[in-house]
Scaffold this motif. Structure first.
Motif, short mmCIF file in Angstrom:
data_model
loop_
_atom_site.label_atom_id
_atom_site.label_comp_id
_atom_site.label_asym_id
_atom_site.label_seq_id
_atom_site.Cartn_x
_atom_site.Cartn_y
_atom_site.Cartn_z
N UNK A 122 5.03 0.66 -0.51
CA UNK A 122 5.13 -0.39 -1.41
C UNK A 122 3.67 -0.78 -1.40
N UNK A 123 3.49 -1.31 -2.30
CA UNK A 123 1.87 -2.59 -2.26
C UNK A 123 1.59 -2.78 -1.50
N UNK A 124 -0.41 -2.73 -0.93
CA UNK A 124 -0.86 -3.37 0.02
C UNK A 124 -1.76 -3.81 -0.61
N UNK A 125 -2.63 -5.07 0.13
CA UNK A 125 -3.42 -5.70 -0.24
C UNK A 125 -5.24 -4.86 -0.06
N UNK A 126 -4.81 -4.14 0.64
CA UNK A 126 -5.64 -3.57 0.78
C UNK A 126 -5.86 -1.81 0.38
N UNK A 127 -6.84 -1.41 -0.49
CA UNK A 127 -6.73 -0.17 -0.46
C UNK A 127 -7.31 0.77 0.41
N UNK A 128 -6.54 1.58 1.07
CA UNK A 128 -6.34 3.02 1.73
C UNK A 128 -6.04 2.19 3.11
N UNK A 129 -5.01 1.42 2.86
CA UNK A 129 -3.93 1.06 3.45
C UNK A 129 -2.48 1.07 3.15
N UNK A 130 -1.57 1.75 3.46
CA UNK A 130 -0.16 2.68 3.17
C UNK A 130 0.79 1.92 3.93
N UNK A 131 2.15 1.54 2.94
CA UNK A 131 3.07 1.09 4.10
C UNK A 131 4.53 1.71 3.39
N UNK A 132 5.32 1.67 3.97
CA UNK A 132 6.56 1.87 3.60
C UNK A 132 7.70 0.26 4.46
N UNK A 133 8.47 0.05 3.99
CA UNK A 133 9.44 -0.99 4.14
C UNK A 133 10.47 -0.45 4.47
N UNK A 134 10.83 -1.49 5.56
CA UNK A 134 12.60 -0.75 5.71
C UNK A 134 13.38 -2.14 6.02
N UNK A 135 14.69 -2.39 5.34
CA UNK A 135 14.94 -3.59 5.41
C UNK A 135 16.56 -3.97 5.97
N UNK A 136 17.49 -4.27 6.85
CA UNK A 136 18.30 -4.36 7.57
C UNK A 136 18.37 -5.56 8.47
N UNK A 137 19.78 -6.40 7.49
CA UNK A 137 20.57 -7.15 8.05
C UNK A 137 19.52 -8.63 7.77
N UNK A 138 19.50 -9.67 8.89
CA UNK A 138 17.38 -10.32 8.43
C UNK A 138 16.73 -10.24 8.92
#
Length: 88
Positions: free
Chosen positions: A4-20
């Motif tokens: 998913x998109x991040x605001x810093x070059x070279x920083x990578x993110x994955x998102x996990x959602x469950x419930x709240x």
């Protein structure tokens, strides 16, 4: 959701959602520490945020329906942010 998109070059993110809860795993691929806004995410009143990697609450900057989440991640290192939704 991978890379998913991040605001810093070279920083990578994955998102996990469950419930709240939504969890972002972070990886700083830079050879330097990054500081400042890492993520800009949807925000609802009452949502809370935590730097789960370091076990500390976060107070993002709230811009209407967007939370700007700032953390510090060392070079070639990991991080983790958790949002707990007030809408459960």
């Amino acid at each position: 959701e991978a890379l998913v998109r991040t605001e810093q070059a070279g920083v990578f993110a994955n998102r996990f959602s469950a419930g709240d809860e939504t969890v972002w795993t972070l990886y700083n691929a830079n050879g330097r520490t990054v500081r400042g806004t890492i993520l800009r995410v949807a925000h609802n009143p009452g949502d809370t945020y935590e730097d789960a990697w370091n076990g500390v609450p976060l107070t993002p900057t709230i811009l209407g329906v967007i939370a700007e989440i700032a953390v510090e991640i060392g070079p070639i290192y990991l991080g983790c942010v958790v949002r707990r939704s007030a809408n459960h």
